[in-house]
Design a protein around this motif. Sequence first.
Motif, PDB file in Angstrom:
ATOM      1  N   SER A   1       0.867  -1.151   0.325  1.00 28.43           N
ATOM      2  CA  SER A   1      -0.041  -0.259   0.036  1.00 28.43           C
ATOM      3  C   SER A   1       0.795   1.305   0.054  1.00 28.43           C
ATOM      4  O   SER A   1       1.826   1.249   0.737  1.00 28.43           O
ATOM      5  CB  SER A   1      -1.065  -0.051   1.257  1.00 28.43           C
ATOM      6  OG  SER A   1      -0.586   0.839   2.066  1.00 28.43           O
ATOM      7  N   LYS A   2       0.260   2.436  -0.538  1.00 25.29           N
ATOM      8  CA  LYS A   2       1.219   3.682  -0.767  1.00 25.29           C
ATOM      9  C   LYS A   2       1.190   4.129   0.650  1.00 25.29           C
ATOM     10  O   LYS A   2       2.372   4.735   0.978  1.00 25.29           O
ATOM     11  CB  LYS A   2       0.374   4.494  -1.615  1.00 25.29           C
ATOM     12  CG  LYS A   2       0.433   4.071  -3.042  1.00 25.29           C
ATOM     13  CD  LYS A   2      -0.122   5.212  -4.079  1.00 25.29           C
ATOM     14  CE  LYS A   2      -0.367   4.771  -5.528  1.00 25.29           C
ATOM     15  NZ  LYS A   2      -0.803   5.801  -6.194  1.00 25.29           N
ATOM     16  N   SER A   3       0.180   4.040   1.558  1.00 30.67           N
ATOM     17  CA  SER A   3       0.356   4.714   2.727  1.00 30.67           C
ATOM     18  C   SER A   3       1.574   4.108   3.826  1.00 30.67           C
ATOM     19  O   SER A   3       2.193   4.734   4.601  1.00 30.67           O
ATOM     20  CB  SER A   3      -0.786   4.372   3.628  1.00 30.67           C
ATOM     21  OG  SER A   3      -1.154   3.102   3.886  1.00 30.67           O
ATOM     22  N   HIS A   4       1.630   2.569   3.570  1.00 28.76           N
ATOM     23  CA  HIS A   4       2.823   2.058   4.203  1.00 28.76           C
ATOM     24  C   HIS A   4       4.291   2.542   3.649  1.00 28.76           C
ATOM     25  O   HIS A   4       5.286   2.776   4.677  1.00 28.76           O
ATOM     26  CB  HIS A   4       3.005   0.552   3.838  1.00 28.76           C
ATOM     27  CG  HIS A   4       1.719  -0.285   4.447  1.00 28.76           C
ATOM     28  ND1 HIS A   4       1.386  -1.482   4.082  1.00 28.76           N
ATOM     29  CD2 HIS A   4       1.105   0.068   5.261  1.00 28.76           C
ATOM     30  CE1 HIS A   4       0.417  -2.090   4.818  1.00 28.76           C
ATOM     31  NE2 HIS A   4      -0.031  -0.808   5.583  1.00 28.76           N
TER      32      HIS A   4
ATOM     33  N   GLU B   1      -1.110  16.697   8.739  1.00 28.77           N
ATOM     34  CA  GLU B   1      -0.782  16.720   7.063  1.00 28.77           C
ATOM     35  C   GLU B   1      -2.358  16.555   6.454  1.00 28.77           C
ATOM     36  O   GLU B   1      -2.648  17.457   5.477  1.00 28.77           O
ATOM     37  CB  GLU B   1      -0.315  15.218   6.600  1.00 28.77           C
ATOM     38  CG  GLU B   1       1.143  15.358   6.868  1.00 28.77           C
ATOM     39  CD  GLU B   1       1.814  16.370   6.097  1.00 28.77           C
ATOM     40  OE1 GLU B   1       2.240  16.002   4.833  1.00 28.77           O
ATOM     41  OE2 GLU B   1       1.985  17.390   6.608  1.00 28.77           O
ATOM     42  N   LYS B   2      -3.432  16.287   6.960  1.00 24.43           N
ATOM     43  CA  LYS B   2      -4.785  16.181   6.617  1.00 24.43           C
ATOM     44  C   LYS B   2      -5.348  17.579   6.485  1.00 24.43           C
ATOM     45  O   LYS B   2      -5.836  18.154   5.344  1.00 24.43           O
ATOM     46  CB  LYS B   2      -5.714  15.328   7.542  1.00 24.43           C
ATOM     47  CG  LYS B   2      -7.089  15.243   7.214  1.00 24.43           C
ATOM     48  CD  LYS B   2      -7.846  13.994   7.825  1.00 24.43           C
ATOM     49  CE  LYS B   2      -9.159  13.995   7.476  1.00 24.43           C
ATOM     50  NZ  LYS B   2     -10.162  15.058   7.910  1.00 24.43           N
ATOM     51  N   ASN B   3      -5.001  18.347   7.547  1.00 24.38           N
ATOM     52  CA  ASN B   3      -5.540  19.785   7.793  1.00 24.38           C
ATOM     53  C   ASN B   3      -4.870  20.458   6.578  1.00 24.38           C
ATOM     54  O   ASN B   3      -5.349  21.403   6.061  1.00 24.38           O
ATOM     55  CB  ASN B   3      -5.087  20.436   9.049  1.00 24.38           C
ATOM     56  CG  ASN B   3      -6.196  19.560  10.022  1.00 24.38           C
ATOM     57  OD1 ASN B   3      -7.281  19.178   9.866  1.00 24.38           O
ATOM     58  ND2 ASN B   3      -5.894  19.712  11.537  1.00 24.38           N
TER      59      ASN B   3
ATOM     60  N   ILE C   1      -3.070  16.619  -5.023  1.00 25.77           N
ATOM     61  CA  ILE C   1      -3.814  16.499  -3.503  1.00 25.77           C
ATOM     62  C   ILE C   1      -4.610  15.920  -2.835  1.00 25.77           C
ATOM     63  O   ILE C   1      -4.731  15.086  -1.896  1.00 25.77           O
ATOM     64  CB  ILE C   1      -4.148  18.290  -3.243  1.00 25.77           C
ATOM     65  CG1 ILE C   1      -3.207  19.392  -3.296  1.00 25.77           C
ATOM     66  CG2 ILE C   1      -4.976  18.535  -2.052  1.00 25.77           C
ATOM     67  CD1 ILE C   1      -3.502  20.764  -3.176  1.00 25.77           C
ATOM     68  N   VAL C   2      -5.507  15.583  -4.048  1.00 21.44           N
ATOM     69  CA  VAL C   2      -6.397  14.658  -3.679  1.00 21.44           C
ATOM     70  C   VAL C   2      -5.794  12.884  -3.559  1.00 21.44           C
ATOM     71  O   VAL C   2      -6.425  12.462  -2.468  1.00 21.44           O
ATOM     72  CB  VAL C   2      -7.621  14.339  -5.003  1.00 21.44           C
ATOM     73  CG1 VAL C   2      -8.419  13.005  -4.691  1.00 21.44           C
ATOM     74  CG2 VAL C   2      -8.381  15.730  -4.940  1.00 21.44           C
ATOM     75  N   GLU C   3      -4.961  12.729  -4.116  1.00 24.61           N
ATOM     76  CA  GLU C   3      -4.109  11.720  -4.044  1.00 24.61           C
ATOM     77  C   GLU C   3      -3.596  11.471  -2.622  1.00 24.61           C
ATOM     78  O   GLU C   3      -3.621  10.392  -1.697  1.00 24.61           O
ATOM     79  CB  GLU C   3      -3.105  11.138  -5.082  1.00 24.61           C
ATOM     80  CG  GLU C   3      -2.227  10.146  -4.938  1.00 24.61           C
ATOM     81  CD  GLU C   3      -1.215   9.517  -5.935  1.00 24.61           C
ATOM     82  OE1 GLU C   3      -1.029   8.527  -5.948  1.00 24.61           O
ATOM     83  OE2 GLU C   3      -0.860  10.497  -6.649  1.00 24.61           O
ATOM     84  N   GLU C   4      -3.024  12.600  -2.060  1.00 23.05           N
ATOM     85  CA  GLU C   4      -2.547  12.680  -0.836  1.00 23.05           C
ATOM     86  C   GLU C   4      -3.333  12.661   0.130  1.00 23.05           C
ATOM     87  O   GLU C   4      -3.065  11.795   1.217  1.00 23.05           O
ATOM     88  CB  GLU C   4      -1.693  14.143  -0.574  1.00 23.05           C
ATOM     89  CG  GLU C   4      -0.368  14.369  -1.533  1.00 23.05           C
ATOM     90  CD  GLU C   4       0.674  13.482  -1.151  1.00 23.05           C
ATOM     91  OE1 GLU C   4       0.903  12.760   0.113  1.00 23.05           O
ATOM     92  OE2 GLU C   4       1.864  13.367  -1.850  1.00 23.05           O
ATOM     93  N   LEU C   5      -4.739  13.220   0.104  1.00 23.90           N
ATOM     94  CA  LEU C   5      -5.491  13.171   1.137  1.00 23.90           C
ATOM     95  C   LEU C   5      -6.240  11.547   1.020  1.00 23.90           C
ATOM     96  O   LEU C   5      -6.621  11.032   2.159  1.00 23.90           O
ATOM     97  CB  LEU C   5      -6.662  13.865   0.767  1.00 23.90           C
ATOM     98  CG  LEU C   5      -6.538  15.305   1.131  1.00 23.90           C
ATOM     99  CD1 LEU C   5      -7.548  16.316   0.253  1.00 23.90           C
ATOM    100  CD2 LEU C   5      -6.486  15.633   2.656  1.00 23.90           C
TER     101      LEU C   5
ATOM    102  N   ILE D   1      -4.302   8.956   0.610  1.00 30.33           N
ATOM    103  CA  ILE D   1      -3.204   8.008   1.343  1.00 30.33           C
ATOM    104  C   ILE D   1      -3.429   8.307   2.602  1.00 30.33           C
ATOM    105  O   ILE D   1      -3.288   7.546   3.465  1.00 30.33           O
ATOM    106  CB  ILE D   1      -1.974   8.491   0.869  1.00 30.33           C
ATOM    107  CG1 ILE D   1      -1.533   7.912  -0.713  1.00 30.33           C
ATOM    108  CG2 ILE D   1      -0.592   7.879   1.730  1.00 30.33           C
ATOM    109  CD1 ILE D   1      -0.603   8.506  -1.490  1.00 30.33           C
ATOM    110  N   ILE D   2      -3.625   9.610   3.147  1.00 31.43           N
ATOM    111  CA  ILE D   2      -3.860   9.897   4.575  1.00 31.43           C
ATOM    112  C   ILE D   2      -4.979   9.121   5.232  1.00 31.43           C
ATOM    113  O   ILE D   2      -4.918   8.838   6.406  1.00 31.43           O
ATOM    114  CB  ILE D   2      -3.819  11.564   4.620  1.00 31.43           C
ATOM    115  CG1 ILE D   2      -2.501  12.100   4.475  1.00 31.43           C
ATOM    116  CG2 ILE D   2      -4.434  11.896   6.080  1.00 31.43           C
ATOM    117  CD1 ILE D   2      -2.618  13.651   4.287  1.00 31.43           C
TER     118      ILE D   2
END
Length: 234
Positions: free
Chosen positions: A167-170, A192-194, A217-221, A223-224
């Motif tokens: 997973s990308k989050s890992h 990071e979410k904020n 940014i959508v992808e980062e959110l 993953i978060i």
Amino acid sequence: MIELNASKRIKEILQMIPSCKIVADIGTDHGILPILLAESGRCEEIIATDISRESLDKLVKKLEENPEINNISTIVSDGLSKITEPYPDVVVISGMGSRLIIKILEEASDKAKQIKTFIFQPNTTVDELRVYLHDNGYKIINEALVYENNRFYNILATERNNELYNSKSHYKYGKLLLENRNENLRKHLLDEKNRFEKLFKELQTMKNKSQVRIDEIVEELEIIAEALNYYEII
């Protein structure tokens, strides 16, 4: 005992180092970690290296003033270039960017394969380092996250073994930290979410908004959100 002002990061790195015969601290700067290691009695021999002779001389002076510490040797070295056999059991590379750490490993790849345990403390792009480690036959066996001087710092211990995350989050935030529900990571994820939600709202109000940046940014959110599932917070 030498009076030292050891940072949280150095103390955490110290805790990760197992008992061993030889340990090397690459880029030791003023040599705080080697002195703490010598005082702990955990390792028989300690090698302190730095590319700067001036920095090493500060450690040499401390050792001359404290002759009871007699198991630290100093070497002026760029990365692992001057490390020779018998190779250390443990090598610490800390306080530099992930790309520089990767460069050090690449320039001494055959030598690096002979070292049982590496401990890394990258200052930037830790996700790039995790990907590189997995692509090159390293398994992450321990990980910590330290908050110091208004920043979060990752510390990773690795051994030679095959491992891949699914997973990308890992890769972005650390599988072991997530599985252990690390409290510092939880705070970092919420920060990071904020931050990304604020960026997303700002972009939406711009006349000439970049769709590429919005997608990033959508992808980062996403993953978060995946990472926060470990804490059951979304």
